[in-house]
Design a protein around this motif. Structure first.
Motif, PDB file in Angstrom:
ATOM      1  N   GLU A 188       3.735  -0.430   6.422  1.00  0.00           N
ATOM      2  CA  GLU A 188       5.096  -0.235   6.924  1.00  0.00           C
ATOM      3  C   GLU A 188       5.220   1.008   7.806  1.00  0.00           C
ATOM      4  O   GLU A 188       6.211   1.170   8.516  1.00  0.00           O
ATOM      5  CB  GLU A 188       6.087  -0.139   5.757  1.00  0.00           C
ATOM      6  CG  GLU A 188       6.173  -1.423   4.943  1.00  0.00           C
ATOM      7  CD  GLU A 188       7.311  -1.379   3.938  1.00  0.00           C
ATOM      8  OE1 GLU A 188       8.440  -1.029   4.323  1.00  0.00           O
ATOM      9  OE2 GLU A 188       7.061  -1.665   2.759  1.00  0.00           O
ATOM     10  N   ASN A 189       4.240   1.886   7.708  1.00  0.00           N
ATOM     11  CA  ASN A 189       4.201   3.057   8.582  1.00  0.00           C
ATOM     12  C   ASN A 189       5.484   3.885   8.506  1.00  0.00           C
ATOM     13  O   ASN A 189       6.006   4.349   9.502  1.00  0.00           O
ATOM     14  CB  ASN A 189       3.958   2.625  10.038  1.00  0.00           C
ATOM     15  CG  ASN A 189       3.565   3.800  10.907  1.00  0.00           C
ATOM     16  OD1 ASN A 189       2.960   4.759  10.420  1.00  0.00           O
ATOM     17  ND2 ASN A 189       3.926   3.756  12.171  1.00  0.00           N
ATOM     18  N   TYR A 190       6.019   4.002   7.308  1.00  0.00           N
ATOM     19  CA  TYR A 190       7.221   4.823   7.166  1.00  0.00           C
ATOM     20  C   TYR A 190       6.818   6.293   7.041  1.00  0.00           C
ATOM     21  O   TYR A 190       5.660   6.626   6.783  1.00  0.00           O
ATOM     22  CB  TYR A 190       8.042   4.392   5.948  1.00  0.00           C
ATOM     23  CG  TYR A 190       7.320   4.444   4.626  1.00  0.00           C
ATOM     24  CD1 TYR A 190       7.168   5.652   3.927  1.00  0.00           C
ATOM     25  CD2 TYR A 190       6.819   3.279   4.041  1.00  0.00           C
ATOM     26  CE1 TYR A 190       6.527   5.687   2.709  1.00  0.00           C
ATOM     27  CE2 TYR A 190       6.174   3.311   2.818  1.00  0.00           C
ATOM     28  CZ  TYR A 190       6.031   4.516   2.151  1.00  0.00           C
ATOM     29  OH  TYR A 190       5.390   4.567   0.946  1.00  0.00           O
ATOM     30  N   GLN A 191       7.810   7.164   7.225  1.00  0.00           N
ATOM     31  CA  GLN A 191       7.560   8.597   7.138  1.00  0.00           C
ATOM     32  C   GLN A 191       8.182   9.128   5.855  1.00  0.00           C
ATOM     33  O   GLN A 191       9.312   8.772   5.505  1.00  0.00           O
ATOM     34  CB  GLN A 191       8.164   9.322   8.335  1.00  0.00           C
ATOM     35  CG  GLN A 191       7.702  10.761   8.447  1.00  0.00           C
ATOM     36  CD  GLN A 191       7.915  11.308   9.843  1.00  0.00           C
ATOM     37  OE1 GLN A 191       8.723  10.801  10.601  1.00  0.00           O
ATOM     38  NE2 GLN A 191       7.181  12.352  10.188  1.00  0.00           N
ATOM     39  N   ALA A 192       7.426   9.962   5.136  1.00  0.00           N
ATOM     40  CA  ALA A 192       7.917  10.551   3.895  1.00  0.00           C
ATOM     41  C   ALA A 192       8.240  12.013   4.148  1.00  0.00           C
ATOM     42  O   ALA A 192       7.354  12.813   4.468  1.00  0.00           O
ATOM     43  CB  ALA A 192       6.876  10.404   2.800  1.00  0.00           C
ATOM     44  N   ASN A 193       9.525  12.361   4.005  1.00  0.00           N
ATOM     45  CA  ASN A 193       9.972  13.727   4.284  1.00  0.00           C
ATOM     46  C   ASN A 193      10.518  14.369   3.014  1.00  0.00           C
ATOM     47  O   ASN A 193      11.183  13.708   2.209  1.00  0.00           O
ATOM     48  CB  ASN A 193      11.080  13.714   5.334  1.00  0.00           C
ATOM     49  CG  ASN A 193      10.656  13.006   6.602  1.00  0.00           C
ATOM     50  OD1 ASN A 193       9.555  13.229   7.106  1.00  0.00           O
ATOM     51  ND2 ASN A 193      11.512  12.124   7.099  1.00  0.00           N
TER      52      ASN A 193
END
Length: 619
Positions: free
Chosen positions: A90-95
């Protein structure tokens, strides 16, 4: 390598989180030794820290927010939450929204550590469907099902004598004698293309109808056979076969496959084992009741049966089927008692189950969805009779624990107690003008099943329903628009239900969050392709068989549906055990970290299914 002084603290933390709490400390030690600790300051992103290896992460403290590439919120995670299963896809970003301490696990090394614990391995699978299935399977094993909850094909005898109608009585008797252990023969018309079952004869028939009456044994077997015997499908429950035996006082039931071919036989001898299922006896008791008071006295037994099934963690579809059989039995007996109380039926009618009752997806909170169809020449006087009749049955069902429908979709409502020609007009109107109020009525009565009366009325109505619905693109579009009006939540965060629109709730309604969506979407696929089955899981299977969805989607959707249904039944059991009112709403406080992960998986699968339906059918 991990500082050894930190190990006890980390092992204690892991040991309190599913599925790691199923592992011994020695394994937890090896997992902790091989993991890494990462600190993210507020506003920092995890993405730059990724390597080529697959990683899983557990949040020890802090808050992590996941954003998809388009910037939309994917999820928000807190202490003990696990993530990373689909990070690469999914190539999401974790912030980090707060200063956060994170444990990072090399996925391959983690699986190596837990290799001797397949239940844990399944719960750590990268596939969301496998994780959901493992949550269901871990609670139930095949050996716990019990005979009556197995399918007929699992226990039916395939040793059965099949003969043509022209064979003589004596020839059939000889075949039965030579076929060891076979107490009957089925008569199959092999002159027809379908090899139609036309009759059956048992060893008792040979005694009573042939020997006792000195019948000429050179006559065709059709002279003494039982015409059109009762049958069961090979995918039905053994419980259903027992119900047929009890209801019709018969001992041998031919088993048919999907093509209506005889493939086996169910006999009492096959069922004589050390099993006892209360449901069988409850249905029998219901069938002997002579008054409403006697029926209402059995309502608590229904609850006891549910508790036994839920406690044994039977598969959700079995629980639904058994509760439906009990619901059918209550309804049919109330109809019998109503006829006795109100006098002879003045004209032909058919009583219909609708909605979840028709789909055989009953739970303890299921309310009434039913209707009455009268023959066209019913008089005003006849209609008055059936209004009283329907009121009697619906009120009786309410006293037996089946709540009145708040939407009044019941036969007791005059609108839903009408002659056949009015019902035919209803379906034409709903199909041609699927606006909101009509669509609501149609979705209730898109699933109907006859329970009592004259089935020929149902056959005519069902034919009209299929004609109006099949290939009706306008109706399908309206159903899709209706199904997409709400979206599932994103997950659970800080004991709140995290909604995409930002209106976070304190309670999770699992019917609105997932089950209702899956029922609606499976219905759309089945109706579009002309599927006439009613149950949601059967409709998903139909969509797969017709290549409307692929195998992966089917596994995801059926696994999600089973998981959510099991969650509902488990919640109802907890309500009963704690003396609280039954509901479909769950308190987010009660979910552990891995349960929260399962819910996120389930919601994401449902949301993806909605997007796929919108793309396929438009809205």
């Amino acid at each position: 390598m991990m500082d050894s002084t930190l190990l006890p603290n980390i092992v204690a933390f892991l040991g309190a989180i599913e599925p790691f709490n199923q592992l011994p400390n020695a394994v937890l030690d090896s997992i902790a030794i091989n993991m890494e600790i990462q600190f993210l300051g507020k506003g920092e992103s995890l993405a730059p820290l990724l390597t080529q290896k697959q990683n899983l992460f557990i949040i020890r403290s802090g808050v992590i927010e996941q954003r998809l590439p388009d910037g939309s919120l994917r999820s928000r995670l807190g202490e003990k939450d696990i993530f990373g299963f689909s990070l690469e896809n999914e190539n999401y970003q974790a912030n980090a929204l707060e200063n956060s301490l994170i444990y990072r696990f090399d996925y391959a090394a983690l699986l190596h550590c837990v290799a001797d614990y397949p239940i844990v391995t399944e719960q750590l699978a990268l596939s969301a469907n496998r994780r959901l299935q493992s949550s269901v399977n871990v609670q139930w094993s095949e050996g716990e099902k019990g005979l009556f909850f197995k399918s007929v094909k699992e226990v039916a005898s395939t040793r059965i004598v099949q003969v043509p109608p022209s064979m003589t009585i004596q020839e059939v008797a000889r075949l039965m004698r030579h076929e060891t252990g076979c107490s009957c023969a089925v008569i199959v018309d092999n002159s027809s293309l379908n090899n139609t079952l036309v009759g059956m004869v048992t060893d008792k028939d040979m005694t009573k109808r042939v020997v006792a009456d000195a019948v000429d044994v050179t006559l065709p077997i059709t002279h003494v056979m039982t015409e059109h015997p009762w049958t069961v499908g090979n995918d039905e429950l053994v419980l259903s076969a027992v119900h047929v035996m009890m209801k019709h006082n018969i001992q041998n039931v031919p088993v048919l496959d999907a093509n209506k071919q005889v493939v086996g036989l169910i006999t009492p001898q096959l069922l004589v084992q050390k099993h006892s299922v209360q449901a069988v006896f409850l249905i029998e008791k219901i069938g002997r009741c002579q008054s409403l008071e006697e029926l209402t006295a059995l309502a608590l037994e229904r609850q006891a049966i549910f508790e036994a099934m839920a406690e044994a963690n039977l598969p959700s579809h079995l629980i639904g089927q058994v509760l439906t059989m009990i619901y059918d039995a209550f309804t049919q007996r109330l109809i019998y008692i109503a006829e006795k109380a109100l006098g002879p039926i003045p004209c032909r009618y058919v009583w219909l189950a609708a909605g979840s009752h028709a789909r055989s997806e009953i739970h303890l909170l299921s309310d009434q969805d039913n209707a009455l169809v009268l023959e066209n020449n019913a008089t005003d006087s006849d209609r008055v009779y059936f209004n009283h009749f329907a009121m009697y049955v619906c009120k009786g069902l309410a006293e037996c624990g089946y709540a009145l429908c708040t939407g009044r979709f019941m036969a007791a409502t005059p609108k839903w107690c009408q002659p056949l020609n009015v019902w035919l007009q209803y379906y034409r109107k709903w199909a041609n003008n699927p606006e909101y109020d009509m669509l609501l009525s149609l979705t209730v009565f898109l699933e109907i099943r006859p329970l009592a009366g004259d089935n020929t009325l149902f056959d005519i109505l069902e034919k009209q329903r299929v004609v109006q619905v099949k290939g009706n693109t306008r109706l399908i579009s309206a159903l899709v628009r209706n199904a997409l009006q709400t979206r599932p939540p994103l997950g659970i965060f800080n004991n709140l239900v995290l909604e995409k629109e930002g209106k976070n709730g304190k309670r999770l309604n699992i019917k609105k969050a997932a089950i209702g969506h899956l029922v609606d979407l499976a219905r759309i696929y089945a109706l579009h392709d002309g599927g006439e089955m009613l149950a949601t899981e059967a409709r998903l299977r139909f969509a797969l068989d017709h290549q409307s969805i692929n195998e992966s989607s089917y596994q995801d959707l059926s696994g999600t549906y089973q998981y959510m249904m099991q969650l509902r039944y488990s919640h109802h059991l907890r309500c009963l055990r704690s003396g609280k009112p039954l509901s479909n709403t769950l308190n987010p406080d009660h979910f552990g970290s891995f349960s929260r992960q399962h819910l996120k998986d389930a919601f994401r699968i449902v949301s993806g299914f909605q997007d796929a339906v919108k793309m396929k059918f438009g809205a």
